[in-house]
Design a protein around this motif. Structure first.
Motif, PDB file in Angstrom:
ATOM      1  N   SER A  51      -2.443  11.876 -18.946  1.00  0.00           N
ATOM      2  CA  SER A  51      -1.941  11.527 -17.479  1.00  0.00           C
ATOM      3  C   SER A  51      -0.714  12.547 -17.127  1.00  0.00           C
ATOM      4  CB  SER A  51      -1.331  10.384 -17.051  1.00  0.00           C
ATOM      5  OG  SER A  51      -0.962  10.192 -16.044  1.00  0.00           O
ATOM      6  N   PRO A  52      -0.927  13.757 -16.479  1.00  0.00           N
ATOM      7  CA  PRO A  52      -0.098  14.780 -15.984  1.00  0.00           C
ATOM      8  C   PRO A  52       1.298  14.147 -15.640  1.00  0.00           C
ATOM      9  CG  PRO A  52      -2.192  15.461 -15.530  1.00  0.00           C
ATOM     10  CD  PRO A  52      -2.375  13.928 -15.586  1.00  0.00           C
ATOM     11  N   GLY A  53       1.246  12.908 -15.355  1.00  0.00           N
ATOM     12  CA  GLY A  53       2.409  12.446 -14.440  1.00  0.00           C
ATOM     13  C   GLY A  53       2.405  12.060 -13.156  1.00  0.00           C
ATOM     14  N   PHE A  54       3.076  12.373 -12.006  1.00  0.00           N
ATOM     15  CA  PHE A  54       3.131  11.798 -10.903  1.00  0.00           C
ATOM     16  C   PHE A  54       1.967  12.115 -10.179  1.00  0.00           C
ATOM     17  CE2 PHE A  54       7.397  10.723 -12.137  1.00  0.00           C
ATOM     18  CZ  PHE A  54       7.659   9.786 -11.539  1.00  0.00           C
ATOM     19  N   SER A  55       1.407  13.315 -10.259  1.00  0.00           N
ATOM     20  CA  SER A  55       0.259  13.661  -9.586  1.00  0.00           C
ATOM     21  C   SER A  55      -0.943  12.744  -9.602  1.00  0.00           C
ATOM     22  CB  SER A  55      -0.037  14.994  -9.771  1.00  0.00           C
ATOM     23  OG  SER A  55       1.002  15.714  -9.103  1.00  0.00           O
ATOM     24  N   PHE A  56      -1.608  13.075 -10.858  1.00  0.00           N
ATOM     25  CA  PHE A  56      -2.880  12.101 -11.117  1.00  0.00           C
ATOM     26  C   PHE A  56      -2.350  10.993 -12.116  1.00  0.00           C
ATOM     27  CE2 PHE A  56      -5.009  14.708  -8.765  1.00  0.00           C
ATOM     28  CZ  PHE A  56      -5.705  15.898  -9.524  1.00  0.00           C
ATOM     29  N   GLY A  57      -1.306  10.929 -12.552  1.00  0.00           N
ATOM     30  CA  GLY A  57      -1.017   9.855 -13.624  1.00  0.00           C
ATOM     31  C   GLY A  57      -0.711   8.688 -12.931  1.00  0.00           C
ATOM     32  N   GLU A  58       0.242   8.668 -11.691  1.00  0.00           N
ATOM     33  CA  GLU A  58       0.525   7.524 -11.121  1.00  0.00           C
ATOM     34  C   GLU A  58      -0.377   6.883 -10.175  1.00  0.00           C
ATOM     35  OE1 GLU A  58       3.828   7.473  -8.396  1.00  0.00           O
ATOM     36  OE2 GLU A  58       4.085   5.264  -8.407  1.00  0.00           O
ATOM     37  N   ILE A  59      -1.095   5.895 -10.712  1.00  0.00           N
ATOM     38  CA  ILE A  59      -2.063   5.009  -9.842  1.00  0.00           C
ATOM     39  C   ILE A  59      -1.416   3.751  -9.226  1.00  0.00           C
ATOM     40  CG2 ILE A  59      -4.490   4.260  -9.916  1.00  0.00           C
ATOM     41  CD1 ILE A  59      -4.278   7.356 -10.375  1.00  0.00           C
ATOM     42  N   GLN A  60      -1.780   3.545  -7.931  1.00  0.00           N
ATOM     43  CA  GLN A  60      -1.271   2.546  -7.356  1.00  0.00           C
ATOM     44  C   GLN A  60       0.166   2.025  -7.395  1.00  0.00           C
ATOM     45  OE1 GLN A  60      -3.800   1.313  -5.661  1.00  0.00           O
ATOM     46  NE2 GLN A  60      -2.686  -0.115  -4.558  1.00  0.00           N
ATOM     47  N   ALA A  98       0.871  -1.244   0.111  1.00  0.00           N
ATOM     48  CA  ALA A  98      -0.036   0.010   0.238  1.00  0.00           C
ATOM     49  C   ALA A  98       0.943   1.166  -0.026  1.00  0.00           C
ATOM     50  CB  ALA A  98      -1.078  -0.044   1.277  1.00  0.00           C
ATOM     51  N   ASN A  99       0.177   2.359  -0.476  1.00  0.00           N
ATOM     52  CA  ASN A  99       0.899   3.599  -0.592  1.00  0.00           C
ATOM     53  C   ASN A  99       0.345   4.510   0.422  1.00  0.00           C
ATOM     54  OD1 ASN A  99      -1.424   4.300  -2.038  1.00  0.00           O
ATOM     55  ND2 ASN A  99      -0.434   4.759  -3.814  1.00  0.00           N
ATOM     56  N   VAL A 100       0.778   5.695   0.608  1.00  0.00           N
ATOM     57  CA  VAL A 100       0.020   6.532   1.708  1.00  0.00           C
ATOM     58  C   VAL A 100      -1.305   6.846   1.432  1.00  0.00           C
ATOM     59  CG1 VAL A 100       0.146   8.800   2.863  1.00  0.00           C
ATOM     60  CG2 VAL A 100       2.197   7.553   2.281  1.00  0.00           C
ATOM     61  N   GLU A 101      -1.800   6.918  -0.037  1.00  0.00           N
ATOM     62  CA  GLU A 101      -3.074   7.080  -0.198  1.00  0.00           C
ATOM     63  C   GLU A 101      -4.164   6.115   0.174  1.00  0.00           C
ATOM     64  OE1 GLU A 101      -5.442   7.249  -4.402  1.00  0.00           O
ATOM     65  OE2 GLU A 101      -4.359   8.978  -4.068  1.00  0.00           O
ATOM     66  N   LYS A 112       0.831   9.249  -3.454  1.00  0.00           N
ATOM     67  CA  LYS A 112       0.916   8.107  -4.673  1.00  0.00           C
ATOM     68  C   LYS A 112       2.319   7.333  -4.522  1.00  0.00           C
ATOM     69  CE  LYS A 112      -2.776   9.821  -7.332  1.00  0.00           C
ATOM     70  NZ  LYS A 112      -3.862   8.786  -6.886  1.00  0.00           N
ATOM     71  N   ASN A 113       3.381   8.077  -3.763  1.00  0.00           N
ATOM     72  CA  ASN A 113       4.651   7.742  -4.350  1.00  0.00           C
ATOM     73  C   ASN A 113       5.300   7.360  -2.936  1.00  0.00           C
ATOM     74  OD1 ASN A 113       5.617   8.216  -7.251  1.00  0.00           O
ATOM     75  ND2 ASN A 113       4.286  10.199  -6.696  1.00  0.00           N
ATOM     76  N   LEU A 114       5.085   7.631  -1.828  1.00  0.00           N
ATOM     77  CA  LEU A 114       5.390   7.178  -0.468  1.00  0.00           C
ATOM     78  C   LEU A 114       4.775   5.837  -0.189  1.00  0.00           C
ATOM     79  CD1 LEU A 114       6.542  10.137   1.433  1.00  0.00           C
ATOM     80  CD2 LEU A 114       7.776   9.121  -0.155  1.00  0.00           C
TER      81      LEU A 114
END
Length: 923
Positions: free
Chosen positions: A278-287, A145-148, A192-194
């Motif tokens: 996908s703008p990248g790391f903000s909304f782009g990276e899912i799970q 799991a990530n922080v989200e 989404k990254n931590l």
């Protein structure tokens, strides 16, 4: 299929109930020394076998608690903890009885520092004044799991499909890591990254600036900040992820992020590229970068966070992003944080709009289409220095720089028809523009605390320099039809420069009237913004075929000054439960315009107004609070609204300012109530916000028989808007592995706006209601089923043209499923159905189905994923809206069906030997 599904759910529930033991534990928590009740003590129950948390609650303001639930295990242990007190523990056996009244439990002051550490590590929830702290070990999530994912498990915390976070209905606008920004306070990059593995505590508090936190001032009570504390053993090492995917229709996505943590020093880099909006790391990276979950982007695919543009443009977008962040602590009193971002995009978009205008004596219609191609490059650098001279003196410096380069072309066709659908005029334009912009800003905050009674003096200075230049070529034709038909052709080139120099300073002094309870703040602020605008437009010379004929009607050259001086006084009263403030300020504002091209249009306006700001917050107990605020703001007209310059850029819509406009006055009120019952696992919040407008600036338009519009501005009274909403959620734990969550909510709105058309003022009142209901089932971290139904009602009534009253309805039904069986395989589905029965000329209904399969390999460090976007190929963004003088149906380009096959690899050397440890304590 439906019968089989419900039978399956019933079997799960029946099996769960048959193996569980119910329990109820009650008591009262007192302070042994003062013999007084302890409010917000944490009571939690663990399994003796592995210390997994079974259930928890919080004591009320009278010290009472009641802990109820079910457990598969008979041998349990109860813990009671409170900050600064020794922990209390007691064995609980469910073998012979299930109801326990423990009477009064007296907690003594902590006996040693080590015991405090034990309390902090074991209590699922701790309340410290205005801070709510969650122990991460107590909330179960999937292994990777990530922080989200973690935040979605915390009581009172909501995360929507776009990653936006709210706590008891209030948005989270900042996420810190060990008290410091991570990639410029961008919440979604952090969540989404931590990964959850490295986090020890999640702290929730009101958003505050560094200066506000240092001086003890109130923060932004409308927004929340989340601080993630890293485990000490996991605060040194490397971790990150690398991903790549390719698919059908030449779709692709790639992303990487590398992090280095070394106690106070932190360094991270990221990069991404894709052509799937996908703008990248903000909304782009899912799970797992894209190995699970689904992405929901608005129709234009772009957004802005903290002044940084991501994605950019609209329609189908190719984007790329690179960035780096650095944080460190030098010596005892210097903290440094620096960020760099580059975001670039190219986009293509085709849109269509149909409007039905209502005039006092007739109707007319406009149909328009446009095709846009844009390319955007954005570089931004931001830094922050915290210099703590001593415990009473703080200096905060925040310089930033942004460079933007953009070019784009637009092709637009528009036609107007009368109420019998006869064409009256048409407008066609083709334009191409290139622009560059530079922005520099710097803020210096100086805070000095005086004495021990809460007194301080603080000063803030901000300077800002914006410079932009644009070169544009425009070719257009406007044609009117009928007995007096006309045609006008334009072929022009414009060069535009727009420069801003801004300076803002503020000083305040807090005088304590009653020690640490009643304060008087004296404030003074000064702001000066000077804007220089110069636009030279040249027509094409038919002889030389060069752009040499100066067009004075479409050119400008002016300097505009906006100067504001505001002395203010604020009275503040605060106790443990109460907070009240009342501020009044006298606003002296001067607007000056020096027009070098048309000296007769130069003007100088002075405005004197009173601003008010009042609010109070009351905490009933650790579970509930209410907040109220009132603000009176006076907003001066914008330059384009008061400058008597006739803008003929669009010959079918000519606009001229009104120099006699008065400032608009806004009365705004806001009420918020939220409550979370830790025992019943229920949460609720309600809010109402309303604004009453005096001297509101509205459009005054004259429309010719050929439907050519000439517009100016007028002041108007009677406009208002009211927004409200609420939510109720309840979580039912069927046993230690199965839970159901019900959520009911609704949003309401009421607003009235005005327009003047051909001398007749028309008002439109719109009422909106959007109830929703959702249900989520989670079973053993293997199956998750989430459903949600929304229905939107909108009703518009006109003061004069009552025959044009409109009723709109929109339905939305959503299903989200997740299964992790077998163990290494994750399957997610996201299905959404929308129905718009009132749309005209566009599809009224659509199904939208995304799916993802992700399989873990390489000892769970790698993931192979298959992502399907819009499986049914029905994606649409058609919508309808109504204003005081027209109804519009619109639709634009959206991303169509594609499939992506990808691979993601993660690495982590945090902790001993680089292993990710599982403490196996879950709730």
């Amino acid at each position: 299929m439906k019968k089989l599904f419900f039978t399956f759910i019933l079997l799960i529930a029946t099996n769960a109930f048959s193996q569980s033991y119910p329990f109820k534990i009650t008591g009262k928590i007192n302070s042994e020394k003062e013999k007084t009740p302890i409010n917000a003590a944490t009571i939690h129950l663990e399994k003796v076998k592995d210390s997994s948390v079974i259930s928890y609650t919080i004591s009320n303001d009278k010290g009472h608690f009641s802990l109820e639930g079910k457990s598969f295990h008979k041998n349990l242990k109860l813990f009671v903890s409170y900050v600064g007190m020794d922990t209390y523990s007691k064995p609980i056996s469910l073998e012979k009885k299930t109801s326990f009244n423990l009477g009064t439990i007296n907690l003594s002051e902590e006996s040693n520092i080590l015991n405090e550490v034990i309390i902090k590590s074991r209590a699922p929830i701790t309340i410290k004044k205005d801070t709510l702290e969650f122990n991460v070990k107590s909330f179960k999530t999937k292994k990777d799991a990530n922080v989200e994912d973690l935040l979605k498990k915390l009581p009172g915390v909501e995360v929507d499909e776009e990653g936006k976070i709210t706590v008891n209905g209030k948005p989270v606008n900042k996420i810190l890591v060990n008290g410091k920004p991570f990639f410029g306070n961008d919440p979604s990059i952090t969540t989404k990254n931590l990964t959850k593995d490295i986090i020890e505590k999640v702290q929730v508090m009101d958003t505050k600036s560094k200066s506000e936190a240092f001086s003890g001032e109130k923060g932004d009570e409308d927004n929340k900040t989340i601080n993630l504390t890293i485990k000490k053993e996991n605060n040194k090492g490397w971790f990150g992820r690398i991903s790549a995917a390719t698919g059908t229709d030449k779709r692709y996505e790639g992303a990487t992020m590398v992090n280095r943590f070394d106690n106070d020093q932190r360094f991270s880099v990221l990069a991404s590229t894709n052509n799937i909006n996908s703008p990248g790391f903000s909304f782009g990276e899912i799970q797992k970068m894209f190995g699970g979950g689904n992405n929901w982007i608005s129709s234009n695919g772009s957004f802005n966070i903290n002044g940084r543009s991501f994605g950019g443009g609209s329609g189908i977008i190719k984007s790329k992003t690179t960035g780096a962040t650095y944080a460190d602590k030098y010596g005892k009193g210097l903290d440094v944080n620096a960020n760099y971002f580059y975001s670039g995009s190219t986009s293509k978009d085709a849109s269509k709009n149909n409007r039905e205008y209502t005039l006092p004596d007739r109707k007319y219609f406009t149909n328009s289409t446009s095709n846009t191609n844009n390319e955007n490059h954005n570089h931004s650098v931001s830094t922050e220095f915290d210099i703590e001279i001593d415990s009473t003196f703080l200096i905060n410096i925040q310089p930033s720089f942004v460079f933007n380069k953009r070019n784009g072309s637009n092709n637009r066709q528009e036609e107007s028809l009368d109420d019998t659908n006869i064409l009256t005029n048409s407008y066609n334009s083709n334009s191409y523009a290139e622009s560059e912009a530079n922005n520099f800003s710097n803020t210096i905050d100086i805070t000095k605390k005086i004495g021990a009674k809460g007194s301080f003096i603080k000063a803030s200075i901000t300077n800002k320099v914006d410079k932009s230049s644009t070169e544009e070529v425009n070719k257009s034709t406007i044609e009117t039809f009928g007995s007096d038909a006309t045609i006008e052709n334009r072929d022009q080139k414009s060069t535009i420069s727009d420069n801003l120099n801004g300076f803002n300073t503020r000083i305040s002094y807090r005088l304590p009237l009653v020690s640490k309870k009643l304060f008087l703040d004296t404030k003074y602020s000064f702001q000066r913004n000077e804007r220089e605008n110069k636009e030279n437009t040249y027509d094409l010379n038919n002889t030389s075929l060069q752009y040499t004929d100066f067009n004075i009607a479409q050119s400008s050259d002016f300097t505009y000054n906006d100067i504001t001086k505001t002395p203010a006084l604020e009275l503040i009263y605060k106790t443990k439960k109460w907070r009240f403030n009342f501020e009044t300020g006298f606003v002296n504002r001067t607007l000056e315009n020096d027009d070098k091209l048309r000296p007769n249009l130069s003007l100088s306006k002075k405005f004197n107004n009173l601003d008010l700001d009042a609010g109070f917050r009351y905490r009933f107990n650790s579970k509930a609070s209410v907040y109220f605020s009132y603000r009176l703001n006076n907003n001066a007209p914008q330059l384009r609204q008061i400058q008597p310059f006739e803008d003929v850029t669009n010959p079918s819509n000519i606009i001229k300012g009104n120099p006699n406009l008065k400032p608009s006055q806004n009365h705004r009120m806001y009420v918020n109530f939220n409550k979370y019952n830790w025992q019943a696992r229920t949460g609720m919040f309600f809010y109402v916000s309303g604004t009453l407008y005096n001297n509101q600036i509205i459009s005054n338009t004259s429309i010719s028989d050929k439907f050519i519009r000439n517009s100016t501005y007028e002041n108007n009274n009677g406009g208002y808007d009211v927004w409200g909403g609420g939510s109720y959620s309840k979580k039912v734990k069927l046993d230690s592995i199965t839970s159901l969550r019900l959520k009911l909510g609704s949003n309401i709105s009421a607003y009235k706006n005005f327009n003047i058309n051909n001398g007749v003022k028309e008002g439109a009142r719109t009422l909106g209601l959007r109830p929703n209901i959702g249900l989520t089932l989670d079973w053993n971290k293997i199956i998750s089923i989430e459903t949600r139904y929304d229905i939107s009602f909108s009703k518009t009534k006109y003061d004069i043209n009552t025959n044009q009253n409109q009723n709109f309805t929109r339905h939305s039904l959503r299903f989200r499923t997740k299964t992790t069986f077998p163990k290494k395989l994750e399957w997610r589905n996201d299905v959404k159905y929308t129905y718009n029965p009132n749309l005209i000329g566009f599809n009224k209904s659509a199904w939208f189905w995304n799916a993802t399969l992700a399989y873990s390999v390489l000892k769970d460090q790698g993931t192979i994923s298959l992502k399907a976007y819009d499986l049914l190929n029905q994606n649409t963004n058609a919508q309808r809206r109504a204003t005081s003088n027209y109804i519009e149906d619109s639709q634009s380009t959206v991303l169509q069906q594609y499939f992506l096959l990808g691979f993601s690899w993660k690495f982590n050397s945090l902790g001993k030997k680089g292993k990710i440890r599982d403490f196996n304590r879950h709730f």
